[in-house]
Design a protein around this motif. Structure first.
Motif, PDB file in Angstrom:
ATOM      1  N   ILE A 183       5.572   5.598  -1.252  1.00 57.60           N
ATOM      2  CA  ILE A 183       6.399   4.583  -0.592  1.00 57.60           C
ATOM      3  C   ILE A 183       5.491   3.399  -0.267  1.00 57.60           C
ATOM      4  O   ILE A 183       4.494   3.560   0.437  1.00 57.60           O
ATOM      5  N   PRO A 184       5.802   2.207  -0.765  1.00 55.53           N
ATOM      6  CA  PRO A 184       4.921   1.055  -0.507  1.00 55.53           C
ATOM      7  C   PRO A 184       5.112   0.482   0.892  1.00 55.53           C
ATOM      8  O   PRO A 184       6.239   0.255   1.329  1.00 55.53           O
ATOM      9  N   TYR A 185       4.015   0.263   1.580  1.00 51.41           N
ATOM     10  CA  TYR A 185       4.040  -0.300   2.931  1.00 51.41           C
ATOM     11  C   TYR A 185       3.435  -1.700   2.928  1.00 51.41           C
ATOM     12  O   TYR A 185       2.320  -1.890   2.440  1.00 51.41           O
ATOM     13  N   PRO A 186       4.146  -2.679   3.471  1.00 51.62           N
ATOM     14  CA  PRO A 186       3.602  -4.041   3.546  1.00 51.62           C
ATOM     15  C   PRO A 186       2.595  -4.169   4.689  1.00 51.62           C
ATOM     16  O   PRO A 186       2.596  -3.362   5.624  1.00 51.62           O
ATOM     17  N   LYS A 187       1.752  -5.178   4.597  1.00 51.82           N
ATOM     18  CA  LYS A 187       0.815  -5.459   5.681  1.00 51.82           C
ATOM     19  C   LYS A 187       1.570  -6.035   6.875  1.00 51.82           C
ATOM     20  O   LYS A 187       2.588  -6.704   6.732  1.00 51.82           O
ATOM     21  N   ARG A 211       0.828  -1.198   0.000  1.00 51.45           N
ATOM     22  CA  ARG A 211       0.000   0.000   0.000  1.00 51.45           C
ATOM     23  C   ARG A 211       0.869   1.258   0.000  1.00 51.45           C
ATOM     24  O   ARG A 211       1.634   1.468   0.938  1.00 51.45           O
ATOM     25  N   PRO A 212       0.759   2.098  -1.010  1.00 50.55           N
ATOM     26  CA  PRO A 212       1.550   3.327  -1.018  1.00 50.55           C
ATOM     27  C   PRO A 212       1.044   4.295   0.054  1.00 50.55           C
ATOM     28  O   PRO A 212      -0.159   4.506   0.212  1.00 50.55           O
ATOM     29  N   GLY A 213       1.981   4.891   0.777  1.00 46.78           N
ATOM     30  CA  GLY A 213       1.608   5.819   1.836  1.00 46.78           C
ATOM     31  C   GLY A 213       1.204   5.080   3.106  1.00 46.78           C
ATOM     32  O   GLY A 213       0.768   3.932   3.061  1.00 46.78           O
TER      33      GLY A 213
END
Length: 234
Positions: free
Chosen positions: A181-185, A140-142
């Motif tokens: 910026i991609p954020y992982p779960k 997920r970006p941001g």
């Protein structure tokens, strides 16, 4: 034509509606009781937000579930923390304004509402773009607006109450919601551990020199700054 509410809404949706309810209560409490109680309710809403995802994965979600979740997120993690910011900083901002300025009342309203408004707008933009353009399995970006709201709430409960710091954090977190910026779960295990710490921050925020909100703030900031590079979800 009937909306068929009982048939079309599932158990996960009930939890989502509880999330939205807590967000509204947090807004009322922010104005009538104060920012400390509102911060605890925002963290409680974040727990219900996590629970609705768990229920949806285990029991299946409804067609309307994703839309309900997006709307609830804007209420509880956009508008509620924005009103919390307003209450926590309004006196300091009003005092900082120079005396005798033209249209003093209008300027004061604009000044004390500027950062809260920015937080709501960026939360709304992030939620809308994520809902339409980001797939369920994609990073997920941001940062999630849930994370931004939790950082503000945990920080306040941990003792970060200086208005200038809160306002700066509000602006920074707003920008981070739409950062490319991609954020992982989170892994289920890590989410469970954070949920326990979060529960401690809600139930006993002042115990042992604010240990629970401080741990929660540290974990949330670590995820925000390090997760895109040093965290891999299941």
């Amino acid at each position: 034509m009937s909306l068929q509410v009982r048939r079309r809404l599932g158990a996960a949706d009930v939890m989502t509606l509880l999330n939205a309810t807590l967000g509204v209560v947090a807004m009322v409490v922010a104005v009538t009781v104060g920012p400390t109680a509102a911060a605890r309710l925002v963290l409680l809403a974040a727990i219900t937000d996590a629970l609705d995802g768990i229920i949806a994965r285990s029991q299946g979600g409804s067609e309307v579930g994703p839309l309900l979740d997006s709307i609830a997120d804007v209420v509880s993690f956009g508008t509620a923390p924005a009103l919390f910011l307003y209450v926590a900083t309004r006196d300091a901002v009003s005092t900082a304004l120079p005396a005798g300025i033209p249209l003093a009342g209008t300027v004061e309203i604009l000044a004390v509402s500027a950062v809260p408004a920015v937080f709501v707008v960026f939360s709304l933009v992030r939620t809308a773009l994520y809902t339409v353009h980001v797939g369920e399995e994609e990073n997920r970006p941001g940062i999630q607006n849930t994370l931004g709201a939790s950082i503000l709430a945990a920080g306040y409960l941990a003792g970060v109450t200086m208005p200038a710091v809160l306002l700066a954090a509000g602006v920074l977190l707003s920008l981070m919601m739409v950062a490319p910026i991609p954020y992982p779960k989170l892994r289920a295990r890590d989410a469970g551990l954070m949920g326990l710490v979060q529960a401690g921050a809600i139930l006993a925020p002042a115990v042992a020199q604010r240990i629970f909100p401080r741990l929660l703030l540290l974990a949330a900031l670590a995820y925000m700054t390090l997760a895109p590079w040093y965290y891999w979800a299941e």
